[in-house]
Design an enzyme around this catalytic site. Sequence first.
Site, PDB file in Angstrom:
ATOM      1  N   ASP A  13       0.818  -1.222   0.000  1.00 53.86           N
ATOM      2  CA  ASP A  13       0.000   0.000   0.000  1.00 53.86           C
ATOM      3  C   ASP A  13       0.848   1.266   0.000  1.00 53.86           C
ATOM      4  O   ASP A  13       0.441   2.304   0.530  1.00 53.86           O
ATOM      5  CB  ASP A  13      -0.961   0.022   1.205  1.00 53.86           C
ATOM      6  CG  ASP A  13      -1.701  -1.288   1.367  1.00 53.86           C
ATOM      7  OD1 ASP A  13      -2.275  -1.745   0.380  1.00 53.86           O
ATOM      8  OD2 ASP A  13      -1.685  -1.862   2.478  1.00 53.86           O
ATOM      9  N   LYS A  16       2.097   2.247  -5.010  1.00 52.05           N
ATOM     10  CA  LYS A  16       2.720   1.733  -6.239  1.00 52.05           C
ATOM     11  C   LYS A  16       1.842   2.015  -7.452  1.00 52.05           C
ATOM     12  O   LYS A  16       2.334   2.270  -8.540  1.00 52.05           O
ATOM     13  CB  LYS A  16       2.941   0.215  -6.133  1.00 52.05           C
ATOM     14  CG  LYS A  16       3.930  -0.184  -5.061  1.00 52.05           C
ATOM     15  CD  LYS A  16       4.095  -1.687  -4.986  1.00 52.05           C
ATOM     16  CE  LYS A  16       2.852  -2.423  -4.523  1.00 52.05           C
ATOM     17  NZ  LYS A  16       2.456  -2.166  -3.117  1.00 52.05           N
ATOM     18  N   GLY A  40      -4.342  -4.631  -4.221  1.00 53.85           N
ATOM     19  CA  GLY A  40      -5.162  -3.638  -4.913  1.00 53.85           C
ATOM     20  C   GLY A  40      -4.364  -2.372  -5.124  1.00 53.85           C
ATOM     21  O   GLY A  40      -3.701  -1.889  -4.218  1.00 53.85           O
ATOM     22  N   HIS A  41      -4.374  -1.891  -6.351  1.00 54.38           N
ATOM     23  CA  HIS A  41      -3.709  -0.616  -6.629  1.00 54.38           C
ATOM     24  C   HIS A  41      -4.779   0.425  -6.901  1.00 54.38           C
ATOM     25  O   HIS A  41      -5.679   0.182  -7.708  1.00 54.38           O
ATOM     26  CB  HIS A  41      -2.836  -0.719  -7.878  1.00 54.38           C
ATOM     27  CG  HIS A  41      -1.668  -1.627  -7.699  1.00 54.38           C
ATOM     28  ND1 HIS A  41      -0.948  -1.679  -6.541  1.00 54.38           N
ATOM     29  CD2 HIS A  41      -1.086  -2.490  -8.531  1.00 54.38           C
ATOM     30  CE1 HIS A  41       0.022  -2.551  -6.682  1.00 54.38           C
ATOM     31  NE2 HIS A  41      -0.042  -3.071  -7.874  1.00 54.38           N
ATOM     32  N   GLN A 223       1.801  -6.286  -3.471  1.00 54.79           N
ATOM     33  CA  GLN A 223       2.228  -6.405  -2.062  1.00 54.79           C
ATOM     34  C   GLN A 223       3.585  -5.704  -1.911  1.00 54.79           C
ATOM     35  O   GLN A 223       3.824  -4.720  -2.575  1.00 54.79           O
ATOM     36  CB  GLN A 223       2.280  -7.859  -1.605  1.00 54.79           C
ATOM     37  CG  GLN A 223       0.926  -8.470  -1.397  1.00 54.79           C
ATOM     38  CD  GLN A 223       0.475  -9.323  -2.564  1.00 54.79           C
ATOM     39  OE1 GLN A 223       1.264  -9.777  -3.368  1.00 54.79           O
ATOM     40  NE2 GLN A 223      -0.799  -9.543  -2.653  1.00 54.79           N
ATOM     41  N   THR A 238       3.167 -13.060   2.326  1.00 57.65           N
ATOM     42  CA  THR A 238       2.328 -13.509   1.216  1.00 57.65           C
ATOM     43  C   THR A 238       3.068 -14.656   0.522  1.00 57.65           C
ATOM     44  O   THR A 238       4.294 -14.735   0.632  1.00 57.65           O
ATOM     45  CB  THR A 238       2.034 -12.289   0.296  1.00 57.65           C
ATOM     46  OG1 THR A 238       0.885 -12.541  -0.472  1.00 57.65           O
ATOM     47  CG2 THR A 238       3.204 -11.936  -0.596  1.00 57.65           C
ATOM     48  N   ARG A 305      -5.665  -0.164   8.190  1.00 58.92           N
ATOM     49  CA  ARG A 305      -4.229  -0.460   8.205  1.00 58.92           C
ATOM     50  C   ARG A 305      -3.634   0.033   9.521  1.00 58.92           C
ATOM     51  O   ARG A 305      -3.945   1.132   9.972  1.00 58.92           O
ATOM     52  CB  ARG A 305      -3.529   0.247   7.045  1.00 58.92           C
ATOM     53  CG  ARG A 305      -3.989  -0.244   5.695  1.00 58.92           C
ATOM     54  CD  ARG A 305      -3.369   0.588   4.575  1.00 58.92           C
ATOM     55  NE  ARG A 305      -3.912   0.194   3.286  1.00 58.92           N
ATOM     56  CZ  ARG A 305      -4.018   1.001   2.236  1.00 58.92           C
ATOM     57  NH1 ARG A 305      -3.613   2.263   2.317  1.00 58.92           N
ATOM     58  NH2 ARG A 305      -4.518   0.553   1.114  1.00 58.92           N
ATOM     59  N   SER A 412       6.084  12.057  -3.557  1.00 59.25           N
ATOM     60  CA  SER A 412       4.674  12.201  -3.893  1.00 59.25           C
ATOM     61  C   SER A 412       3.978  12.887  -2.715  1.00 59.25           C
ATOM     62  O   SER A 412       4.154  12.484  -1.571  1.00 59.25           O
ATOM     63  CB  SER A 412       4.097  10.809  -4.159  1.00 59.25           C
ATOM     64  OG  SER A 412       2.698  10.873  -4.207  1.00 59.25           O
TER      65      SER A 412
END
Length: 433
Positions: A13, A16, A40-41, A223, A238, A305, A412
């Site tokens: 998370d 990416k 998930g992106h 991930q 994972t 999270r 960013s």
Amino acid sequence: MPSNVIVGLQWGDEGKGKITDLLSKNSDYVIRYQGGNNSGHSIHVKNRYFVLHLIPSGVIYPNVTCIVGAGVVIDPKSFIQEIKNLESIGIDVSKVFIEHRAHITMPYHLLIDQYREESLGKKAIGTTHRGIGPTYEDKIARIGIRALDLLDKKNLYKKIQYNVHLNNALITKIYKKPPLSFEEIYHEYEEYANLLYKRIIDSIYRIHRAFQEKKNLLFEGAQAMLLDINYGTYPYVTPSSTTTGGVCTGSGIPPNFLENFIGISKAYCTRVGNGPFPTEIFNQNVNNHIQKKGNEYGSTTQRIRRCGWLDLVALKYSCMINGINCLIVTKLDILSGLNVLKICVKYKIHHKIFKNFPSDMQGKKIECIFLEFPGWKEDISFIKEYDHLPKNCKNYVEYIEKYLQLKIVLISVGSERNQNIIKNNQLFNKIFS
Ligand code: GDP
């Protein structure tokens, strides 16, 4: 633009999706090499959010061919839904392909994932119950069903029959749950095969030819490093190789194809699911600030999270294993408004000081040795020039570079494509133009 790989350097998370999106603009191919629909992106473009789970983020650009590589495990139901969602908003999905050798997630994988997690109680890994672990287990056990099996119905029939029989024994005898119907599963997957057959290709020669033709290839990780099956915080990991090393095994390319190893790190840390998290913040005010402002909820499961301070011991280890030569820091804007910021620079385990990331964290009390940095109040999300950042913010960023002995290329400061600050022009131009 040469071949690039993007990896997350923490527990996932990191943002990416946004960086892959930025790089995809000039890419000919975007290739996913591991993971499944447990990741998930999120991409934010002009007030529209796209959440992608299996399809590479490059799909937003019509020029990009997207390949879901051999190292990925694919739940066809989820894949087809994602294709439909993209089509419904006018995205061209005609150049999205699945590699022959990618493995297929089956209904018994989802159930076993769920039953196993339930039976583990407090020791559960915290998986997304998407069947990813059991799909990889079958792959390694050499009984898995691959995408190319969907192209041969007779073979598919036999393989599903064998696997359902085997898994029903586990489901009924170990987990004491009702068995699955082989016929139902076969018919469901026969339908998926009809919908997907045109997309299932042998991508290997195509990728190699593209490289010889000097096309721009981008390999997109899911991930992140600290969840890697070998080098992550095992067993809370994972089941795939999330490192840059995984690119080669997961997409069929040699290491010398790759030139830029782009690592993404948040300006702090988060972790979803269970497992060690040394810098976790238990101060409710600070935790709430980061969670709310950073919108720290999983894009796949909406789980909250866990939030923590930046962990440079872990980050240095990640950069080392992945050979990172381009570092990108995201979500620096989220830290605006905190009075004091902390960065973990060493661990203390059983009274001993460590600068190295331990191979085993289970059952160990890990204390963090923090450096404190004064915060800044200003909203930095619209700043475009590095020099315009508040002094305290620059101190924070420059300490990261000093500790890691790595140049940050881009910072960013917001979810939109254009909310970025270029920190190193030369490297930025080399990679992004
Ligand atoms: P990924 O799995 O690594 O792609 O990460 P996610 O997409 O799940 O989570 C990143 C979230 O943060 C997305 O909603 C992004 O739009 C958002 N995001 C990315 N970079 C920034 C940033 O610099 N600042 C803020 N505020 N949001 C960001």
